[in-house]
Design a protein around this motif. Structure first.
Motif, PDB file in Angstrom:
ATOM      1  N   VAL A 102       0.288 -13.373   6.813  1.00  0.00           N
ATOM      2  CA  VAL A 102      -0.474 -12.199   6.275  1.00  0.00           C
ATOM      3  C   VAL A 102      -0.897 -12.059   4.949  1.00  0.00           C
ATOM      4  CG1 VAL A 102       0.950 -10.684   8.057  1.00  0.00           C
ATOM      5  CG2 VAL A 102       1.663 -10.753   5.529  1.00  0.00           C
ATOM      6  N   ALA A 103      -0.503 -13.234   4.097  1.00  0.00           N
ATOM      7  CA  ALA A 103      -0.781 -13.203   2.398  1.00  0.00           C
ATOM      8  C   ALA A 103      -2.465 -12.760   2.227  1.00  0.00           C
ATOM      9  CB  ALA A 103      -0.337 -14.659   1.904  1.00  0.00           C
ATOM     10  N   ALA A 104      -3.221 -13.824   3.299  1.00  0.00           N
ATOM     11  CA  ALA A 104      -4.402 -13.264   3.110  1.00  0.00           C
ATOM     12  C   ALA A 104      -5.214 -12.112   3.268  1.00  0.00           C
ATOM     13  CB  ALA A 104      -5.581 -14.570   3.578  1.00  0.00           C
ATOM     14  N   LYS A 105      -4.418 -11.163   4.040  1.00  0.00           N
ATOM     15  CA  LYS A 105      -4.900 -10.066   4.337  1.00  0.00           C
ATOM     16  C   LYS A 105      -4.290  -8.961   3.586  1.00  0.00           C
ATOM     17  CE  LYS A 105      -4.321 -11.426   9.474  1.00  0.00           C
ATOM     18  NZ  LYS A 105      -3.572 -11.059  10.500  1.00  0.00           N
ATOM     19  N   ALA A 106      -3.102  -9.243   2.833  1.00  0.00           N
ATOM     20  CA  ALA A 106      -2.521  -8.045   2.110  1.00  0.00           C
ATOM     21  C   ALA A 106      -3.096  -7.461   1.005  1.00  0.00           C
ATOM     22  CB  ALA A 106      -1.281  -8.625   1.677  1.00  0.00           C
ATOM     23  N   ALA A 107      -4.080  -8.218   0.179  1.00  0.00           N
ATOM     24  CA  ALA A 107      -4.879  -7.540  -0.603  1.00  0.00           C
ATOM     25  C   ALA A 107      -5.901  -6.589  -0.228  1.00  0.00           C
ATOM     26  CB  ALA A 107      -5.544  -8.579  -1.509  1.00  0.00           C
ATOM     27  N   GLY A 108      -6.302  -6.702   1.101  1.00  0.00           N
ATOM     28  CA  GLY A 108      -7.117  -5.879   1.475  1.00  0.00           C
ATOM     29  C   GLY A 108      -6.450  -4.693   2.145  1.00  0.00           C
ATOM     30  N   TRP A 109      -5.288  -4.783   2.135  1.00  0.00           N
ATOM     31  CA  TRP A 109      -4.704  -3.451   2.829  1.00  0.00           C
ATOM     32  C   TRP A 109      -4.344  -2.490   1.653  1.00  0.00           C
ATOM     33  CZ3 TRP A 109       0.078  -6.609   5.179  1.00  0.00           C
ATOM     34  CH2 TRP A 109      -0.360  -7.092   6.213  1.00  0.00           C
ATOM     35  N   ARG A 110      -4.439  -2.742   0.503  1.00  0.00           N
ATOM     36  CA  ARG A 110      -4.123  -1.880  -0.462  1.00  0.00           C
ATOM     37  C   ARG A 110      -5.104  -0.561  -0.562  1.00  0.00           C
ATOM     38  NH1 ARG A 110      -1.000  -1.604  -4.944  1.00  0.00           N
ATOM     39  NH2 ARG A 110      -0.240  -3.931  -4.458  1.00  0.00           N
ATOM     40  N   ALA A 111      -6.350  -0.772  -0.408  1.00  0.00           N
ATOM     41  CA  ALA A 111      -7.298   0.290  -0.486  1.00  0.00           C
ATOM     42  C   ALA A 111      -6.982   1.270   0.674  1.00  0.00           C
ATOM     43  CB  ALA A 111      -8.920  -0.342  -0.196  1.00  0.00           C
ATOM     44  N   THR A 112      -6.598   0.643   1.897  1.00  0.00           N
ATOM     45  CA  THR A 112      -6.000   1.491   3.108  1.00  0.00           C
ATOM     46  C   THR A 112      -4.662   2.354   2.585  1.00  0.00           C
ATOM     47  OG1 THR A 112      -6.907   0.052   4.703  1.00  0.00           O
ATOM     48  CG2 THR A 112      -5.286   1.503   5.531  1.00  0.00           C
ATOM     49  N   TRP A 113      -4.090   1.679   2.168  1.00  0.00           N
ATOM     50  CA  TRP A 113      -2.709   2.413   1.523  1.00  0.00           C
ATOM     51  C   TRP A 113      -3.003   3.479   0.478  1.00  0.00           C
ATOM     52  CZ3 TRP A 113      -0.392   1.734  -3.371  1.00  0.00           C
ATOM     53  CH2 TRP A 113       1.003   2.333  -3.544  1.00  0.00           C
ATOM     54  N   GLU A 114      -3.866   3.211  -0.352  1.00  0.00           N
ATOM     55  CA  GLU A 114      -3.896   4.009  -1.404  1.00  0.00           C
ATOM     56  C   GLU A 114      -4.699   5.389  -0.806  1.00  0.00           C
ATOM     57  OE1 GLU A 114      -6.614   1.790  -4.116  1.00  0.00           O
ATOM     58  OE2 GLU A 114      -4.793   0.916  -5.056  1.00  0.00           O
ATOM     59  N   GLN A 115      -5.556   5.279   0.175  1.00  0.00           N
ATOM     60  CA  GLN A 115      -6.016   6.524   0.893  1.00  0.00           C
ATOM     61  C   GLN A 115      -5.328   6.982   1.646  1.00  0.00           C
ATOM     62  OE1 GLN A 115      -9.778   5.410   2.983  1.00  0.00           O
ATOM     63  NE2 GLN A 115     -10.243   7.735   3.491  1.00  0.00           N
TER      64      GLN A 115
END
Length: 244
Positions: free
Chosen positions: A174-187
């Motif tokens: 999941v390492a390559a995906k995790a950075a992209g999850w931050r925007a979802t988590w923030e919202q």
């Protein structure tokens, strides 16, 4: 522009799950063992009976499930639902959007987990409108479940070292995906936390003006037919926050 729609409380997702009744290689009916890398998960059992098998640093455990049971677990917990008859659950998932984006990792055998391409191929399901239709999807979901059970048996026999290896493999996948999850988590999550913080600050000075924005919202079913998930057939409600 309107004020938009807030997400479900806590930035969670909600789904209704009918656990698979397919017998596995060990004779137990149920779903695919897996873990979540960033999200906790909660169950409210609404029908039938069964068990949740878990594997963590505390060892292997069986947790009975019956109507009225409320149970939850943290990221990294390997879990497998066993259906002893008619098991149905309302699932409350932390960090709405992350599990759908790949937060979950199946307990496939280690050689599959070590190869991202093999893992992706083993985890994928065909579209329901392709050759074979829904029967092909069901066959693939069952094959995927059985492969996860194969790796799960190895984990249970391998002790803490095997679990540590799984956690490391999951992190790499999941390492390559995790950075992209931050925007979802923030919202979905952080925005709600920040809003509560502002409300508490206002209330402490006697300002209750935010209460004027009170509102009620109804989530629609995201899928009309039940789709094939990791643990069973499920339908989710559309409860994500929408900006105005």
């Amino acid at each position: 522009m309107g004020a938009g729609r807030p997400g479900f409380p806590g930035g969670t997702a909600v789904s209704h799950l009918t656990v698979y009744d397919w017998p596995g290689t060990d004779g137990l009916a149920g779903g695919s063992p897996h873990l979540h890398t960033a999200s906790g998960e909660g169950y409210v059992v609404v029908g039938g009976s069964g068990r949740l098998q878990t594997l963590s640093r505390d060892g292997a455990a069986d947790h009975p499930l019956a109507a009225g049971t409320v149970l939850w677990f943290t990221p990294g917990t390997v879990h497998r639902l066993v259906n002893d008859g008619g098991l149905q659950i309302v699932v409350v998932m932390q960090n709405a959007g992350l599990p759908e984006a790949g937060d979950a990792v199946f307990t496939f055998p280690d050689d599959v987990l070590a190869d991202p391409d093999r893992y992706a191929a083993a985890a994928a399901l065909p579209g329901g409108d392709g050759d074979g239709g829904e029967d092909a999807v069901a066959t693939a979901a069952r094959r995927r479940r059985d492969l996860a059970l194969e790796g799960y048996a190895e984990l249970r026999a391998g002790g803490p070292a095997a679990l540590d290896r799984l956690h490391a493999r999951a992190g790499a996948l999941v390492a390559a995906k995790a950075a992209g999850w931050r925007a979802t988590w923030e919202q979905a999550v952080l925005a709600g936390v920040d809003e509560t913080g502002r409300a508490l600050t206002a209330l402490a000075r006697g300002d209750a003006s935010h209460l004027a924005g009170a509102s009620v919202h109804v989530g629609e079913r995201r899928e009309q037919p039940y789709r094939y998930g990791m643990c069973g057939r499920l339908r989710t409600w559309d409860v994500a926050a929408l900006t105005g």
